[in-house]
Design a protein around this motif. Structure first.
Motif, PDB file in Angstrom:
ATOM      1  N   ALA A  68       0.700  -6.274   9.126  1.00  0.00           N
ATOM      2  CA  ALA A  68       0.269  -5.868   7.809  1.00  0.00           C
ATOM      3  C   ALA A  68       0.379  -7.139   6.974  1.00  0.00           C
ATOM      4  O   ALA A  68      -0.472  -7.514   6.067  1.00  0.00           O
ATOM      5  CB  ALA A  68       1.665  -4.777   7.172  1.00  0.00           C
ATOM      6  N   ILE A  69       1.364  -7.948   7.048  1.00  0.00           N
ATOM      7  CA  ILE A  69       1.576  -9.345   6.236  1.00  0.00           C
ATOM      8  C   ILE A  69       0.108 -10.095   6.637  1.00  0.00           C
ATOM      9  O   ILE A  69      -0.439 -10.813   5.566  1.00  0.00           O
ATOM     10  CB  ILE A  69       2.568 -10.076   6.514  1.00  0.00           C
ATOM     11  CG1 ILE A  69       4.082  -9.194   5.767  1.00  0.00           C
ATOM     12  CG2 ILE A  69       2.752 -11.461   6.095  1.00  0.00           C
ATOM     13  CD1 ILE A  69       5.285  -9.605   6.277  1.00  0.00           C
ATOM     14  N   GLU A  70      -0.216 -10.393   7.799  1.00  0.00           N
ATOM     15  CA  GLU A  70      -1.273 -11.065   8.333  1.00  0.00           C
ATOM     16  C   GLU A  70      -2.468 -10.451   7.856  1.00  0.00           C
ATOM     17  O   GLU A  70      -3.548 -11.138   7.207  1.00  0.00           O
ATOM     18  CB  GLU A  70      -1.441 -10.769   9.732  1.00  0.00           C
ATOM     19  CG  GLU A  70      -2.767 -11.703  10.395  1.00  0.00           C
ATOM     20  CD  GLU A  70      -3.094 -11.519  11.841  1.00  0.00           C
ATOM     21  OE1 GLU A  70      -4.129 -11.588  12.154  1.00  0.00           O
ATOM     22  OE2 GLU A  70      -2.167 -11.148  12.439  1.00  0.00           O
ATOM     23  N   ALA A  71      -2.683  -8.950   7.503  1.00  0.00           N
ATOM     24  CA  ALA A  71      -3.867  -8.457   7.031  1.00  0.00           C
ATOM     25  C   ALA A  71      -3.828  -8.952   5.461  1.00  0.00           C
ATOM     26  O   ALA A  71      -4.850  -9.135   4.908  1.00  0.00           O
ATOM     27  CB  ALA A  71      -3.851  -6.931   6.942  1.00  0.00           C
TER      28      ALA A  71
ATOM     29  N   LEU B 211       1.425   1.394   6.494  1.00  0.00           N
ATOM     30  CA  LEU B 211       2.287   1.067   7.447  1.00  0.00           C
ATOM     31  C   LEU B 211       3.509   2.231   7.470  1.00  0.00           C
ATOM     32  O   LEU B 211       3.521   2.952   6.547  1.00  0.00           O
ATOM     33  CB  LEU B 211       3.120  -0.206   6.719  1.00  0.00           C
ATOM     34  CG  LEU B 211       4.260  -1.136   7.599  1.00  0.00           C
ATOM     35  CD1 LEU B 211       3.687  -1.388   8.953  1.00  0.00           C
ATOM     36  CD2 LEU B 211       4.847  -2.143   6.904  1.00  0.00           C
ATOM     37  N   THR B 212       4.180   2.289   8.656  1.00  0.00           N
ATOM     38  CA  THR B 212       4.911   3.128   9.086  1.00  0.00           C
ATOM     39  C   THR B 212       6.450   2.457   9.546  1.00  0.00           C
ATOM     40  O   THR B 212       6.236   2.059  10.681  1.00  0.00           O
ATOM     41  CB  THR B 212       4.663   4.318   9.936  1.00  0.00           C
ATOM     42  OG1 THR B 212       3.543   4.955   9.567  1.00  0.00           O
ATOM     43  CG2 THR B 212       5.810   5.296  10.196  1.00  0.00           C
TER      44      THR B 212
ATOM     45  N   VAL C 176      11.766  -3.042   6.213  1.00  0.00           N
ATOM     46  CA  VAL C 176      10.565  -3.830   6.378  1.00  0.00           C
ATOM     47  C   VAL C 176       9.512  -3.522   5.282  1.00  0.00           C
ATOM     48  O   VAL C 176       8.808  -4.208   5.092  1.00  0.00           O
ATOM     49  CB  VAL C 176       9.909  -3.335   7.715  1.00  0.00           C
ATOM     50  CG1 VAL C 176       8.536  -3.746   8.002  1.00  0.00           C
ATOM     51  CG2 VAL C 176      10.739  -3.837   8.932  1.00  0.00           C
ATOM     52  N   MET C 177       9.473  -2.206   4.844  1.00  0.00           N
ATOM     53  CA  MET C 177       8.475  -1.664   3.847  1.00  0.00           C
ATOM     54  C   MET C 177       8.667  -2.575   2.604  1.00  0.00           C
ATOM     55  O   MET C 177       7.546  -3.045   1.787  1.00  0.00           O
ATOM     56  CB  MET C 177       8.574  -0.237   3.397  1.00  0.00           C
ATOM     57  CG  MET C 177       8.066   0.548   4.569  1.00  0.00           C
ATOM     58  SD  MET C 177       6.241   0.745   4.971  1.00  0.00           S
ATOM     59  CE  MET C 177       5.703   1.674   3.768  1.00  0.00           C
TER      60      MET C 177
ATOM     61  N   CYS D 287      -1.750  -0.301  10.165  1.00  0.00           N
ATOM     62  CA  CYS D 287      -0.710  -1.252  11.034  1.00  0.00           C
ATOM     63  C   CYS D 287       0.315  -0.771  11.850  1.00  0.00           C
ATOM     64  O   CYS D 287       1.224  -1.441  12.336  1.00  0.00           O
ATOM     65  CB  CYS D 287      -0.242  -2.350  10.087  1.00  0.00           C
ATOM     66  SG  CYS D 287      -1.467  -3.420   9.339  1.00  0.00           S
ATOM     67  N   GLY D 288       0.298   0.590  11.790  1.00  0.00           N
ATOM     68  CA  GLY D 288       1.427   1.462  12.582  1.00  0.00           C
ATOM     69  C   GLY D 288       2.839   1.123  12.092  1.00  0.00           C
ATOM     70  O   GLY D 288       3.012   0.967  11.040  1.00  0.00           O
ATOM     71  N   ASN D 289       3.513   0.407  12.826  1.00  0.00           N
ATOM     72  CA  ASN D 289       4.954   0.130  12.367  1.00  0.00           C
ATOM     73  C   ASN D 289       4.975  -1.327  12.487  1.00  0.00           C
ATOM     74  O   ASN D 289       6.119  -1.957  12.526  1.00  0.00           O
ATOM     75  CB  ASN D 289       5.933   0.691  13.366  1.00  0.00           C
ATOM     76  CG  ASN D 289       5.887   0.288  14.962  1.00  0.00           C
ATOM     77  OD1 ASN D 289       5.123  -0.242  14.878  1.00  0.00           O
ATOM     78  ND2 ASN D 289       6.894   0.830  15.741  1.00  0.00           N
TER      79      ASN D 289
END
Length: 110
Positions: free
Chosen positions: A69-72, A82-83, A88-89, A62-64
């Protein structure tokens, strides 16, 4: 072994050439933003049908983009890379835990 794959054909080749090896398939970098989360959901379903009974760890990059990421995770994906900043992490990790998923930092993979 970790391999980046962009298509069903690429994933199939990797899995067929390593039938007994543990393989973790990763999407291309930033694939969630470029191809979309649902693209990877469909890839996962197709691989599950093509390789029933085989453990298929699939990681969506999901890159940054914490929102992607949440949608996934909300679409049922279990492994997301995720970066992002620590804050956010942490937020995305909370969603991952709630969904039974795994959040990993995006490593440098060829």
């Amino acid at each position: 072994m970790i391999r980046r794959v962009a298509t069903l054909a690429e994933a199939t080749i990797v899995l067929e050439t390593h039938p007994a090896d543990p393989v973790e398939l990763w999407s291309p970098e930033n694939a969630a933003e470029v191809q979309g989360v649902l693209w990877f959901v469909m890839l996962q379903r197709a691989l599950g049908s093509a390789f029933p009974g085989r453990e298929l760890p699939l990681v969506l990059d999901c890159g940054n983009r914490g929102d992607l990421a949440i949608e996934a995770f909300r679409h049922g994906l279990k492994d997301v890379a995720l970066t992002a900043s620590e804050s956010v992490m942490a937020k995305v990790a909370g969603v991952a835990a709630h969904c039974g998923g795994r959040l990993v930092r995006n490593p440098d993979i060829p």
